[in-house]
Structures are given as structure tokens and as C-alpha cells.
Write a protein that holds these residues in place. Structure first.
Motif, PDB file in Angstrom:
ATOM      1  N   MET A 110       0.830  -1.202   0.000  1.00 19.65           N
ATOM      2  CA  MET A 110       0.000   0.000   0.000  1.00 19.65           C
ATOM      3  C   MET A 110       0.864   1.252   0.000  1.00 19.65           C
ATOM      4  O   MET A 110       0.607   2.195  -0.746  1.00 19.65           O
ATOM      5  CB  MET A 110      -0.927  -0.019   1.225  1.00 19.65           C
ATOM      6  N   CYS A 111       1.915   1.251   0.831  1.00 15.88           N
ATOM      7  CA  CYS A 111       2.807   2.415   0.883  1.00 15.88           C
ATOM      8  C   CYS A 111       3.512   2.621  -0.451  1.00 15.88           C
ATOM      9  O   CYS A 111       3.648   3.761  -0.915  1.00 15.88           O
ATOM     10  CB  CYS A 111       3.837   2.251   1.997  1.00 15.88           C
ATOM     11  N   LEU A 112       3.944   1.557  -1.088  1.00 19.68           N
ATOM     12  CA  LEU A 112       4.620   1.675  -2.379  1.00 19.68           C
ATOM     13  C   LEU A 112       3.684   2.187  -3.467  1.00 19.68           C
ATOM     14  O   LEU A 112       4.052   3.053  -4.263  1.00 19.68           O
ATOM     15  CB  LEU A 112       5.211   0.320  -2.788  1.00 19.68           C
ATOM     16  N   GLU A 113       2.467   1.673  -3.501  1.00 21.08           N
ATOM     17  CA  GLU A 113       1.515   2.075  -4.538  1.00 21.08           C
ATOM     18  C   GLU A 113       1.046   3.507  -4.352  1.00 21.08           C
ATOM     19  O   GLU A 113       0.751   4.206  -5.330  1.00 21.08           O
ATOM     20  CB  GLU A 113       0.328   1.116  -4.565  1.00 21.08           C
ATOM     21  N   ALA A 114       0.961   3.982  -3.110  1.00 16.36           N
ATOM     22  CA  ALA A 114       0.479   5.336  -2.836  1.00 16.36           C
ATOM     23  C   ALA A 114       1.631   6.339  -2.728  1.00 16.36           C
ATOM     24  O   ALA A 114       1.390   7.500  -2.374  1.00 16.36           O
ATOM     25  CB  ALA A 114      -0.334   5.348  -1.552  1.00 16.36           C
ATOM     26  N   ASN A 115       2.851   5.909  -3.021  1.00 20.69           N
ATOM     27  CA  ASN A 115       4.046   6.754  -2.918  1.00 20.69           C
ATOM     28  C   ASN A 115       4.209   7.367  -1.532  1.00 20.69           C
ATOM     29  O   ASN A 115       4.560   8.536  -1.388  1.00 20.69           O
ATOM     30  CB  ASN A 115       4.037   7.856  -3.988  1.00 20.69           C
ATOM     31  N   ILE A 116       3.948   6.569  -0.515  1.00 25.41           N
ATOM     32  CA  ILE A 116       4.127   6.996   0.875  1.00 25.41           C
ATOM     33  C   ILE A 116       5.469   6.449   1.347  1.00 25.41           C
ATOM     34  O   ILE A 116       5.701   5.245   1.280  1.00 25.41           O
ATOM     35  CB  ILE A 116       3.002   6.468   1.784  1.00 25.41           C
ATOM     36  N   PRO A 117       6.372   7.307   1.792  1.00 24.24           N
ATOM     37  CA  PRO A 117       7.666   6.812   2.285  1.00 24.24           C
ATOM     38  C   PRO A 117       7.471   5.898   3.494  1.00 24.24           C
ATOM     39  O   PRO A 117       6.613   6.140   4.344  1.00 24.24           O
ATOM     40  CB  PRO A 117       8.422   8.080   2.679  1.00 24.24           C
ATOM     41  N   LEU A 118       8.279   4.867   3.574  1.00 24.90           N
ATOM     42  CA  LEU A 118       8.158   3.914   4.680  1.00 24.90           C
ATOM     43  C   LEU A 118       8.514   4.546   6.022  1.00 24.90           C
ATOM     44  O   LEU A 118       8.105   4.043   7.066  1.00 24.90           O
ATOM     45  CB  LEU A 118       9.037   2.686   4.425  1.00 24.90           C
ATOM     46  N   LYS A 142       9.269  -1.210  12.436  1.00 25.05           N
ATOM     47  CA  LYS A 142       9.769   0.117  12.054  1.00 25.05           C
ATOM     48  C   LYS A 142      10.231   0.102  10.607  1.00 25.05           C
ATOM     49  O   LYS A 142      10.400  -0.941   9.988  1.00 25.05           O
ATOM     50  CB  LYS A 142      10.924   0.534  12.970  1.00 25.05           C
ATOM     51  N   SER A 143      10.466   1.296  10.064  1.00 24.34           N
ATOM     52  CA  SER A 143      10.757   1.437   8.634  1.00 24.34           C
ATOM     53  C   SER A 143      12.043   0.734   8.207  1.00 24.34           C
ATOM     54  O   SER A 143      12.104   0.179   7.114  1.00 24.34           O
ATOM     55  CB  SER A 143      10.824   2.919   8.260  1.00 24.34           C
ATOM     56  N   ASP A 144      13.060   0.736   9.051  1.00 21.43           N
ATOM     57  CA  ASP A 144      14.308   0.081   8.642  1.00 21.43           C
ATOM     58  C   ASP A 144      14.130  -1.426   8.455  1.00 21.43           C
ATOM     59  O   ASP A 144      14.655  -2.015   7.517  1.00 21.43           O
ATOM     60  CB  ASP A 144      15.441   0.379   9.628  1.00 21.43           C
TER      61      ASP A 144
END
Length: 167
Positions: A110-118, A142-144
Motif C-alpha cells: 500500500m505504501c509503495l503504490e500510494a508513494n508513501i515513504p516507509l 519500524k521502517s528500517d
């Protein structure tokens, strides 16, 4: 002594261990008193590891006062809990573990498709929202860790989809 043709006496200090006995053999021999998991022999009522090579060690344990006491307590409880090795426990995939993995993979997708940074997943308000309203949302790392563990899987899956669409 060999030089004069005299051979030494055979050694009498041989070990009395059964070399080719497995824990499963001992379970069939002693019945429900014992169970085997991960190559180790456990006493079912005491939840202790026993030496499966020496039969006398097993007999001594089964005749001990602590075993008879724990066996009586075990039979009163009517709950059959068998101790397992750590590797066997880690290999067991429960429904919650597989669901957790799918939630994390869907979140990364979802984050990748919506261009939301992790990195946005690290924000406290996003964490609060996920834990409050999303089932297993508090288990999203977490994002890492998302980048290291789950992003390559999503990347490989998307590449396979693109390659199959091009053909």
C-alpha cells in the motif's frame, strides 16, 4: 610386548551404553511415560530431558520420589502439556504468524503504490492509528526493518507480475 608375541589382555572397561538406540525407541519401550521431540527424550509428567542412551538412567528417574509425586500431580490436572524443543516451537507456524506476515506485506505494498515513504510508519500518530484500528497493526515493524525484510519480497513479486504481463 608385541615384539615378543605376547598380546595385552582385552580391555574390560568398555562402556555399557547402547550405541544405536534412539529416543523414539525408548518411547516405544516405556510407553506414555516418555515423549520425544527434536531428538531429545522427555519425561511427560516431569518435563525434564532424560538420557536416552542409558536405560538405567531412565529406570532410576521413573522410580524416583520426585517423578512419582509429579506424576500424581500431572494425572490430577488432566492437562497434557508436553515440553518441546525450541527449534520445534519456532518451526510451528500459527495462523496469527501467517496473518501478521500478510498484514505487513499488504502495508508495504500500500505504501509503495500510494508513494508513501516507509519512514512515515515510524510517526507516533501512525503507530497509534495502526494499533487502534488495524487488526495486527501493532505488529508492523519500524521502517528500517520494513525496508530490509519486506521490501525485497514486494519488489520480487511486482517484478514477476510485470514480467508475466509483458508476455
Amino acid at each position: 610386548m608385541e615384539r615378543f608375541g605376547v598380546k595385552s589382555a582385552p580391555s574390560r572397561n568398555r562402556s555399557k551404553t547402547a550405541l544405536y538406540v534412539t529416543p523414539q525407541d525408548r518411547v516405544t519401550e516405556f510407553g506414555s511415560e516418555l515423549h520425544e521431540d527434536g531428538g531429545k527424550l522427555f519425561c511427560t509428567s516431569c518435563n525434564v530431558v532424560l538420557n536416552h542412551v542409558r536405560k538405567s538412567a531412565i529406570n532410576d528417574h521413573l522410580k524416583s520420589k520426585t517423578h512419582t509425586k509429579r506424576k500424581a500431580e500431572f494425572e490430577e490436572q488432566n492437562i497434557r502439556k508436553k515440553q518441546r524443543t525450541l527449534t520445534a516451537s519456532l518451526q510451528c507456524n500459527s495462523a496469527a504468524q501467517t496473518e501478521k506476515t500478510s498484514v505487513i506485506q499488504d502495508f508495504v505494498k500500500m505504501c509503495l503504490e500510494a508513494n508513501i515513504p516507509l519512514e512515515k510508519a515510524d510517526h507516533p500518530s501512525v503507530r497509534a492509528f495502526l494499533s487502534r484500528y488495524v487488526k495486527n497493526g501493532s505488529s508492523i515493524p519500524k521502517s528500517d526493518q520494513l525496508r530490509k525484510a519486506y521490501l525485497p519480497d514486494g519488489y520480487d513479486n511486482e517484478n514477476q507480475l510485470i514480467n508475466t504481463e509483458d508476455r
